[in-house]
Design a protein around this motif. Structure first.
Motif, PDB file in Angstrom:
ATOM      1  N   SER A  31      49.085 -24.005  28.134  1.00 36.53           N
ATOM      2  CA  SER A  31      50.213 -23.092  27.971  1.00 36.53           C
ATOM      3  C   SER A  31      50.611 -22.990  26.502  1.00 36.53           C
ATOM      4  CB  SER A  31      51.408 -23.564  28.797  1.00 36.53           C
ATOM      5  OG  SER A  31      51.966 -24.728  28.228  1.00 36.53           O
ATOM      6  N   LEU A  32      51.064 -21.813  26.142  1.00 35.95           N
ATOM      7  CA  LEU A  32      51.555 -21.615  24.786  1.00 35.95           C
ATOM      8  C   LEU A  32      52.737 -22.543  24.527  1.00 35.95           C
ATOM      9  CD1 LEU A  32      51.288 -17.738  24.487  1.00 35.95           C
ATOM     10  CD2 LEU A  32      49.775 -19.485  23.562  1.00 35.95           C
ATOM     11  N   GLN A  33      53.452 -22.853  25.595  1.00 35.44           N
ATOM     12  CA  GLN A  33      54.573 -23.773  25.477  1.00 35.44           C
ATOM     13  C   GLN A  33      54.134 -25.107  24.895  1.00 35.44           C
ATOM     14  OE1 GLN A  33      58.100 -23.069  26.542  1.00 35.44           O
ATOM     15  NE2 GLN A  33      57.933 -24.573  24.898  1.00 35.44           N
ATOM     16  N   GLU A  34      53.034 -25.625  25.421  1.00 37.56           N
ATOM     17  CA  GLU A  34      52.563 -26.931  24.956  1.00 37.56           C
ATOM     18  C   GLU A  34      52.061 -26.864  23.517  1.00 37.56           C
ATOM     19  OE1 GLU A  34      49.885 -28.993  27.531  1.00 37.56           O
ATOM     20  OE2 GLU A  34      49.770 -30.719  26.160  1.00 37.56           O
ATOM     21  N   ILE A  35      51.367 -25.811  23.212  1.00 38.16           N
ATOM     22  CA  ILE A  35      50.882 -25.646  21.840  1.00 38.16           C
ATOM     23  C   ILE A  35      52.065 -25.578  20.873  1.00 38.16           C
ATOM     24  CG2 ILE A  35      49.683 -24.076  20.268  1.00 38.16           C
ATOM     25  CD1 ILE A  35      47.890 -23.318  22.659  1.00 38.16           C
ATOM     26  N   ALA A  36      53.059 -24.784  21.262  1.00 35.59           N
ATOM     27  CA  ALA A  36      54.251 -24.659  20.414  1.00 35.59           C
ATOM     28  C   ALA A  36      54.940 -26.012  20.243  1.00 35.59           C
ATOM     29  CB  ALA A  36      55.210 -23.639  21.016  1.00 35.59           C
ATOM     30  N   TYR A  66      54.313 -15.806  18.339  1.00 38.56           N
ATOM     31  CA  TYR A  66      53.950 -14.386  18.231  1.00 38.56           C
ATOM     32  C   TYR A  66      54.200 -13.826  16.829  1.00 38.56           C
ATOM     33  CZ  TYR A  66      52.875 -14.428  23.120  1.00 38.56           C
ATOM     34  OH  TYR A  66      52.283 -14.717  24.326  1.00 38.56           O
ATOM     35  N   TYR A  67      54.720 -14.668  15.974  1.00 39.59           N
ATOM     36  CA  TYR A  67      54.779 -14.311  14.559  1.00 39.59           C
ATOM     37  C   TYR A  67      53.368 -14.389  13.977  1.00 39.59           C
ATOM     38  CZ  TYR A  67      56.087 -14.677   9.603  1.00 39.59           C
ATOM     39  OH  TYR A  67      56.220 -14.487   8.247  1.00 39.59           O
ATOM     40  N   TYR A  68      52.499 -15.185  14.633  1.00 41.45           N
ATOM     41  CA  TYR A  68      51.138 -15.390  14.141  1.00 41.45           C
ATOM     42  C   TYR A  68      50.070 -14.692  14.979  1.00 41.45           C
ATOM     43  CZ  TYR A  68      53.331 -19.000  11.299  1.00 41.45           C
ATOM     44  OH  TYR A  68      54.122 -19.653  10.412  1.00 41.45           O
ATOM     45  N   ILE A  69      50.351 -14.492  16.225  1.00 45.08           N
ATOM     46  CA  ILE A  69      49.344 -13.897  17.111  1.00 45.08           C
ATOM     47  C   ILE A  69      49.929 -12.719  17.887  1.00 45.08           C
ATOM     48  CG2 ILE A  69      48.085 -16.053  17.439  1.00 45.08           C
ATOM     49  CD1 ILE A  69      49.610 -16.353  20.124  1.00 45.08           C
ATOM     50  N   GLN A  70      49.027 -11.951  18.496  1.00 43.89           N
ATOM     51  CA  GLN A  70      49.477 -10.880  19.376  1.00 43.89           C
ATOM     52  C   GLN A  70      49.390 -11.311  20.844  1.00 43.89           C
ATOM     53  OE1 GLN A  70      47.883  -9.147  16.371  1.00 43.89           O
ATOM     54  NE2 GLN A  70      50.087  -9.162  16.015  1.00 43.89           N
ATOM     55  N   SER A  71      48.505 -12.243  21.118  1.00 43.06           N
ATOM     56  CA  SER A  71      48.348 -12.710  22.498  1.00 43.06           C
ATOM     57  C   SER A  71      47.679 -14.075  22.528  1.00 43.06           C
ATOM     58  CB  SER A  71      47.499 -11.719  23.284  1.00 43.06           C
ATOM     59  OG  SER A  71      46.162 -11.801  22.854  1.00 43.06           O
ATOM     60  N   LYS A  72      47.791 -14.729  23.644  1.00 41.16           N
ATOM     61  CA  LYS A  72      47.155 -16.031  23.838  1.00 41.16           C
ATOM     62  C   LYS A  72      45.651 -15.921  23.604  1.00 41.16           C
ATOM     63  CE  LYS A  72      46.477 -19.562  27.445  1.00 41.16           C
ATOM     64  NZ  LYS A  72      46.519 -19.817  28.913  1.00 41.16           N
ATOM     65  N   GLU A  73      45.120 -14.828  24.051  1.00 43.95           N
ATOM     66  CA  GLU A  73      43.687 -14.578  23.909  1.00 43.95           C
ATOM     67  C   GLU A  73      43.242 -14.642  22.453  1.00 43.95           C
ATOM     68  OE1 GLU A  73      42.281 -11.048  26.258  1.00 43.95           O
ATOM     69  OE2 GLU A  73      41.157 -10.745  24.405  1.00 43.95           O
ATOM     70  N   ASP A  74      44.104 -14.188  21.542  1.00 46.88           N
ATOM     71  CA  ASP A  74      43.778 -14.249  20.117  1.00 46.88           C
ATOM     72  C   ASP A  74      43.417 -15.656  19.684  1.00 46.88           C
ATOM     73  OD1 ASP A  74      44.321 -11.597  19.955  1.00 46.88           O
ATOM     74  OD2 ASP A  74      46.182 -11.789  18.818  1.00 46.88           O
ATOM     75  N   LEU A  75      44.120 -16.617  20.229  1.00 44.59           N
ATOM     76  CA  LEU A  75      43.868 -18.001  19.849  1.00 44.59           C
ATOM     77  C   LEU A  75      42.476 -18.438  20.286  1.00 44.59           C
ATOM     78  CD1 LEU A  75      47.266 -19.776  20.585  1.00 44.59           C
ATOM     79  CD2 LEU A  75      46.187 -19.381  18.361  1.00 44.59           C
ATOM     80  N   LEU A  76      42.151 -18.125  21.536  1.00 45.59           N
ATOM     81  CA  LEU A  76      40.832 -18.505  22.035  1.00 45.59           C
ATOM     82  C   LEU A  76      39.738 -17.823  21.222  1.00 45.59           C
ATOM     83  CD1 LEU A  76      39.042 -19.965  24.017  1.00 45.59           C
ATOM     84  CD2 LEU A  76      39.303 -18.058  25.614  1.00 45.59           C
ATOM     85  N   PHE A  77      39.948 -16.559  20.967  1.00 47.33           N
ATOM     86  CA  PHE A  77      38.952 -15.807  20.188  1.00 47.33           C
ATOM     87  C   PHE A  77      38.717 -16.473  18.838  1.00 47.33           C
ATOM     88  CE2 PHE A  77      37.913 -12.645  16.972  1.00 47.33           C
ATOM     89  CZ  PHE A  77      36.767 -12.100  17.511  1.00 47.33           C
ATOM     90  N   GLU A  78      39.783 -16.808  18.185  1.00 44.13           N
ATOM     91  CA  GLU A  78      39.679 -17.410  16.856  1.00 44.13           C
ATOM     92  C   GLU A  78      38.911 -18.733  16.898  1.00 44.13           C
ATOM     93  OE1 GLU A  78      40.691 -15.634  14.443  1.00 44.13           O
ATOM     94  OE2 GLU A  78      40.176 -17.057  12.855  1.00 44.13           O
TER      95      GLU A  78
END
Lengths: 217, 217
Positions: A43-48, A59-71
């Motif tokens: 969860s984004l909660q845990e990452i945060a 969301y200041y850094y990404i547009q979606s959770k998927e962006d993180l996985l892609f990166e």
DNA sequence: CCTACCGATCGGTAGG
DNA sequence: CCTACCGATCGGTAGG
């Protein structure tokens, strides 16, 4: 642990880090959480929490959770591919020797980058098809490196006539990739040991008598 | 599709199927949905829809979503292990020949049971540790079958002295298991073709000269 | 980056 | 198995 709650604690605005630094921290943390829980369960909660930020602030850094996985997945794939192509192009007495070196390099890279590699190999399928292709490229780049070397070696008579290069490439990549499932930095086998074994048996598996003779290890 | 909404439509009580039949249908559907979406992303809602039941009604058959994964994963593991142990114990001129047969059998079983096998290999990690151990058994049963055969072959002088049986077992299992990632029933390679190739190259990879000579294929 | 939210969906349950 | 729910959490957003 210095912080038993698992929360890193929020900072004041004065402690704000440079954007680049934060971004690196974010990717690193995401990699770890995806590794531990799997992409969907993470969860984004845990990452945060782990980086001491509010979930919405991500969301200041990404547009979606998927962006993180892609990166995460894109980064490790590029790096791994670079390692492998560099080794494949290097100088060597024979294609089979180069294949040997490529397998070793690939396996060692996997072991030394276990967490991101595991995320790449395990969670790539969680990406939608277009972004998956964007990561892998239109060609089967990884597979292609192995396959080309085997074809070259076959043309040079170093590989048995009845060996299908594509099948052989998939087979070798399989034994190498599977390493992420069982290698542990503190386990009984070192990265070098595993790399050497896999390279040696893979070569012996496909080499012709001439090819085997030309490898003086 | 006969039903473009994706809903199978609920039945009246009169159409209720026998419990055993329903259970089989449930497991089969769950397997498919877990395969398509991954365990975490798969919803009970979708599984219920596909068999024409309300989500809550699933709890007439299960206690939790996890039960479904456990069942799917346990079933295919038992079956696969049975195949492999049977082949390992069968009569044969040499341990290396038996290993050859076991690899072939394992790969063919994987190809012919692609969907449940993929769920087993990909989603086992989504089970909590205790249930995971319950599936795998306390021993590394699968790995053990391969390792034992290699040890036996080594003792008989059919395998090179410098081969570590455990490492070799993990390597062979890796190339075999990886097949679930790329085999497709309508692809360019048949299950038999893949099984033969993997068995042949794996054997050649570890065999001593004596071992190679004793295999007359 | 925080404040302050939202709609959607999730797994799961009580009672019949 | 259906009816009729629930609390929790999820990814994500508007506005500053």
């Amino acid at each position: 642990m210095a912080n038993p709650t698992g929360l890193a604690g929020r900072r004041s605005a004065a402690e704000r880090k440079p954007r680049k630094e934060r971004w690196a921290e974010l990717i690193e943390t995401a990699t770890q959480v995806f590794y531990e829980r799997g992409y969907e369960a993470a969860s984004l909660q845990e990452i945060a929490n782990r980086i001491g930020m509010l979930k919405g602030s991500l969301y200041y850094y990404i547009q979606s959770k998927e962006d993180l996985l892609f990166e995460v997945v894109n980064e490790v794939h590029q790096k791994g591919l670079a390692v492998v192509t560099a080794l494949a192009q290097g100088p060597s007495p024979s294609p089979l020797e180069r294949l040997h070196r490529v397998i070793r390099g690939h396996v060692e890279h996997t072991c030394h980058n276990l967490v991101p590699t595991a995320v790449f190999l395990h969670e790539l399928s969680a990406l939608p098809e277009d972004r998956r292709r964007q990561v892998l490229g239109d060609k089967h780049s990884y597979q292609g490196v192995f396959r080309s070397l085997i074809e070259e070696a076959k043309a040079a008579g170093e590989v048995r006539e009845d060996v299908d290069p594509k099948l052989a490439a998939l087979s070798i990549l399989g034994s190498a990739n599977w390493v992420y499932r069982w290698y542990r930095p503190d386990g009984e086998f070192s990265a070098q040991q595993i790399a050497s074994h896999l390279a040696e048996t893979a070569i012996r598996g496909i080499a012709s008598e001439a090819g085997l003779a030309s490898c003086t290890r």
